[in-house]
Motif scaffolding. Sequence first.
Motif, PDB file in Angstrom:
ATOM      1  N   LEU A  17       0.929  -1.308   0.002  1.00  0.00           N
ATOM      2  CA  LEU A  17       0.123   0.096   0.128  1.00  0.00           C
ATOM      3  C   LEU A  17       0.926   1.294   0.124  1.00  0.00           C
ATOM      4  O   LEU A  17       0.779   2.201  -0.661  1.00  0.00           O
ATOM      5  CB  LEU A  17      -0.914   0.008   1.242  1.00  0.00           C
ATOM      6  CG  LEU A  17      -1.900   1.269   1.392  1.00  0.00           C
ATOM      7  CD1 LEU A  17      -2.606   1.560   0.079  1.00  0.00           C
ATOM      8  CD2 LEU A  17      -2.782   0.975   2.563  1.00  0.00           C
ATOM      9  N   LEU A  18       1.856   1.381   0.887  1.00  0.00           N
ATOM     10  CA  LEU A  18       3.052   2.431   0.922  1.00  0.00           C
ATOM     11  C   LEU A  18       3.571   2.677  -0.486  1.00  0.00           C
ATOM     12  O   LEU A  18       3.714   3.716  -0.778  1.00  0.00           O
ATOM     13  CB  LEU A  18       3.687   2.176   1.937  1.00  0.00           C
ATOM     14  CG  LEU A  18       3.047   2.422   3.377  1.00  0.00           C
ATOM     15  CD1 LEU A  18       4.133   1.747   4.492  1.00  0.00           C
ATOM     16  CD2 LEU A  18       2.961   3.837   3.678  1.00  0.00           C
ATOM     17  N   GLY A  19       3.979   1.475  -0.905  1.00  0.00           N
ATOM     18  CA  GLY A  19       4.698   1.586  -2.558  1.00  0.00           C
ATOM     19  C   GLY A  19       3.609   2.294  -3.541  1.00  0.00           C
ATOM     20  O   GLY A  19       4.085   3.018  -4.230  1.00  0.00           O
ATOM     21  N   ALA A  20       2.318   1.753  -3.433  1.00  0.00           N
ATOM     22  CA  ALA A  20       1.412   2.189  -4.223  1.00  0.00           C
ATOM     23  C   ALA A  20       1.216   3.723  -4.200  1.00  0.00           C
ATOM     24  O   ALA A  20       1.137   4.537  -5.232  1.00  0.00           O
ATOM     25  CB  ALA A  20       0.045   1.433  -4.300  1.00  0.00           C
ATOM     26  N   VAL A  21       1.178   4.339  -2.792  1.00  0.00           N
ATOM     27  CA  VAL A  21       0.775   5.781  -2.471  1.00  0.00           C
ATOM     28  C   VAL A  21       2.308   6.417  -3.164  1.00  0.00           C
ATOM     29  O   VAL A  21       2.011   7.645  -3.685  1.00  0.00           O
ATOM     30  CB  VAL A  21       0.645   5.954  -1.098  1.00  0.00           C
ATOM     31  CG1 VAL A  21       0.581   7.324  -0.874  1.00  0.00           C
ATOM     32  CG2 VAL A  21      -0.620   5.529  -0.753  1.00  0.00           C
ATOM     33  N   ARG A  70       9.564  -4.322  -2.981  1.00  0.00           N
ATOM     34  CA  ARG A  70      10.703  -4.427  -3.922  1.00  0.00           C
ATOM     35  C   ARG A  70       9.996  -3.911  -5.345  1.00  0.00           C
ATOM     36  O   ARG A  70      10.743  -3.354  -6.007  1.00  0.00           O
ATOM     37  CB  ARG A  70      11.055  -5.682  -4.214  1.00  0.00           C
ATOM     38  CG  ARG A  70      11.941  -6.247  -2.967  1.00  0.00           C
ATOM     39  CD  ARG A  70      12.579  -7.415  -3.158  1.00  0.00           C
ATOM     40  NE  ARG A  70      13.134  -7.976  -1.800  1.00  0.00           N
ATOM     41  CZ  ARG A  70      13.702  -9.180  -1.626  1.00  0.00           C
ATOM     42  NH1 ARG A  70      13.465 -10.227  -2.591  1.00  0.00           N
ATOM     43  NH2 ARG A  70      14.329  -9.533  -0.501  1.00  0.00           N
ATOM     44  N   LYS A  71       8.815  -4.449  -5.804  1.00  0.00           N
ATOM     45  CA  LYS A  71       8.279  -3.885  -6.883  1.00  0.00           C
ATOM     46  C   LYS A  71       8.273  -2.480  -7.227  1.00  0.00           C
ATOM     47  O   LYS A  71       8.603  -1.922  -8.120  1.00  0.00           O
ATOM     48  CB  LYS A  71       6.921  -4.607  -7.226  1.00  0.00           C
ATOM     49  CG  LYS A  71       7.095  -6.017  -7.581  1.00  0.00           C
ATOM     50  CD  LYS A  71       5.691  -6.604  -7.924  1.00  0.00           C
ATOM     51  CE  LYS A  71       5.771  -8.261  -8.153  1.00  0.00           C
ATOM     52  NZ  LYS A  71       4.465  -8.734  -8.246  1.00  0.00           N
ATOM     53  N   ALA A  72       7.665  -1.776  -6.148  1.00  0.00           N
ATOM     54  CA  ALA A  72       7.525  -0.376  -6.047  1.00  0.00           C
ATOM     55  C   ALA A  72       8.897   0.243  -5.989  1.00  0.00           C
ATOM     56  O   ALA A  72       8.919   1.337  -6.731  1.00  0.00           O
ATOM     57  CB  ALA A  72       6.712   0.061  -4.861  1.00  0.00           C
ATOM     58  N   ALA A  73       9.835  -0.038  -5.517  1.00  0.00           N
ATOM     59  CA  ALA A  73      11.078   0.337  -5.295  1.00  0.00           C
ATOM     60  C   ALA A  73      11.795   0.305  -6.662  1.00  0.00           C
ATOM     61  O   ALA A  73      12.381   1.335  -7.054  1.00  0.00           O
ATOM     62  CB  ALA A  73      12.059  -0.330  -4.110  1.00  0.00           C
ATOM     63  N   ALA A  74      11.768  -0.787  -7.451  1.00  0.00           N
ATOM     64  CA  ALA A  74      12.079  -0.773  -8.652  1.00  0.00           C
ATOM     65  C   ALA A  74      11.460   0.281  -9.543  1.00  0.00           C
ATOM     66  O   ALA A  74      12.196   0.802 -10.466  1.00  0.00           O
ATOM     67  CB  ALA A  74      12.026  -2.201  -9.111  1.00  0.00           C
ATOM     68  N   ARG A  75      10.312   0.050  -9.629  1.00  0.00           N
ATOM     69  CA  ARG A  75       9.562   1.193 -10.421  1.00  0.00           C
ATOM     70  C   ARG A  75      10.052   2.518  -9.907  1.00  0.00           C
ATOM     71  O   ARG A  75      10.091   3.369 -10.768  1.00  0.00           O
ATOM     72  CB  ARG A  75       8.091   0.961 -10.123  1.00  0.00           C
ATOM     73  CG  ARG A  75       7.061   1.976 -10.847  1.00  0.00           C
ATOM     74  CD  ARG A  75       7.069   1.846 -12.272  1.00  0.00           C
ATOM     75  NE  ARG A  75       6.245   2.752 -12.935  1.00  0.00           N
ATOM     76  CZ  ARG A  75       6.684   3.737 -14.147  1.00  0.00           C
ATOM     77  NH1 ARG A  75       7.943   3.624 -14.402  1.00  0.00           N
ATOM     78  NH2 ARG A  75       5.906   4.515 -14.398  1.00  0.00           N
ATOM     79  N   ARG A  76      10.054   3.010  -8.707  1.00  0.00           N
ATOM     80  CA  ARG A  76      10.407   4.304  -8.187  1.00  0.00           C
ATOM     81  C   ARG A  76      11.887   4.546  -8.834  1.00  0.00           C
ATOM     82  O   ARG A  76      11.935   5.984  -8.955  1.00  0.00           O
ATOM     83  CB  ARG A  76      10.618   4.182  -6.668  1.00  0.00           C
ATOM     84  CG  ARG A  76      11.053   5.492  -6.259  1.00  0.00           C
ATOM     85  CD  ARG A  76      10.991   5.726  -4.983  1.00  0.00           C
ATOM     86  NE  ARG A  76      12.055   4.811  -4.211  1.00  0.00           N
ATOM     87  CZ  ARG A  76      12.289   4.768  -2.712  1.00  0.00           C
ATOM     88  NH1 ARG A  76      11.719   5.699  -1.990  1.00  0.00           N
ATOM     89  NH2 ARG A  76      13.179   4.035  -2.268  1.00  0.00           N
ATOM     90  N   ARG A  77      12.811   3.788  -9.101  1.00  0.00           N
ATOM     91  CA  ARG A  77      14.013   4.231  -9.539  1.00  0.00           C
ATOM     92  C   ARG A  77      13.797   4.850 -10.856  1.00  0.00           C
ATOM     93  O   ARG A  77      14.563   5.840 -11.347  1.00  0.00           O
ATOM     94  CB  ARG A  77      14.845   2.821  -9.664  1.00  0.00           C
ATOM     95  CG  ARG A  77      15.771   2.529  -8.414  1.00  0.00           C
ATOM     96  CD  ARG A  77      16.659   1.336  -8.642  1.00  0.00           C
ATOM     97  NE  ARG A  77      16.855   0.612  -7.376  1.00  0.00           N
ATOM     98  CZ  ARG A  77      16.320  -0.564  -7.280  1.00  0.00           C
ATOM     99  NH1 ARG A  77      15.301  -1.406  -8.195  1.00  0.00           N
ATOM    100  NH2 ARG A  77      16.192  -1.105  -6.115  1.00  0.00           N
ATOM    101  N   LYS A  78      13.103   4.193 -11.792  1.00  0.00           N
ATOM    102  CA  LYS A  78      12.689   4.650 -12.938  1.00  0.00           C
ATOM    103  C   LYS A  78      12.127   6.188 -13.065  1.00  0.00           C
ATOM    104  O   LYS A  78      12.412   7.026 -13.706  1.00  0.00           O
ATOM    105  CB  LYS A  78      11.800   3.835 -13.899  1.00  0.00           C
ATOM    106  CG  LYS A  78      12.712   2.692 -14.267  1.00  0.00           C
ATOM    107  CD  LYS A  78      11.859   1.534 -14.845  1.00  0.00           C
ATOM    108  CE  LYS A  78      12.585   0.332 -15.121  1.00  0.00           C
ATOM    109  NZ  LYS A  78      11.841  -0.965 -15.513  1.00  0.00           N
TER     110      LYS A  78
END
Length: 130
Positions: free
Chosen positions: A42-46, A92-100
Motif C-alpha cells: 500500500l505504501l509503495g502504491a501511494v 521491492r516492485k514499487a522500489a524498482a519502479r520508483r528508480r525509473k
Amino acid sequence: MDAAITLIDIRGRHALTMREAARRAGVSEAAPYRHFANLDELLGAVALEGYEILIGDLETASSARALHDAYLAFADDFPGRYELMFGRLGDRKAAARRRKLVDEVADLTEEAGGLAALHGIASLRLAGLG
C-alpha cells in the motif's frame, strides 16, 4: 488508497496502518487486503502515485522557474507523501519502479537546478530550516 493518501498527507507515513486505512475508508478491516498484500504494498502504491502526480506537475511547467516552483509546491502541499516518496520502501516492485520515476523527475528538473538541489531545498523547508 484514497484513505491512505489522506492519512499520510495529514499525519505522515507512520500514522498509516491497514486497519486505519480501512476505518477511514468505511470498509471492513479485511477489505484493503483484497487490493494490497500488506502495508508495504500500500505504501509503495501511494509513493508511486505521488511520483505520477509530481511528474504531471513538472511536465506542465513552462520554464525553469515554473519547474522549481512546481516541485517545491508539491513538497509543501503533500509533505507526508513527499517524505514517503523519498524514504525507504519495503515493497521491492514499487522500489524498482520508483528508480525509473526518480530518473524521470531528475531529467525533468535538470534545467531548474536538478533533483538533488530541489530535493535539498524541499527537505530543508519541510524540516523548518528553509
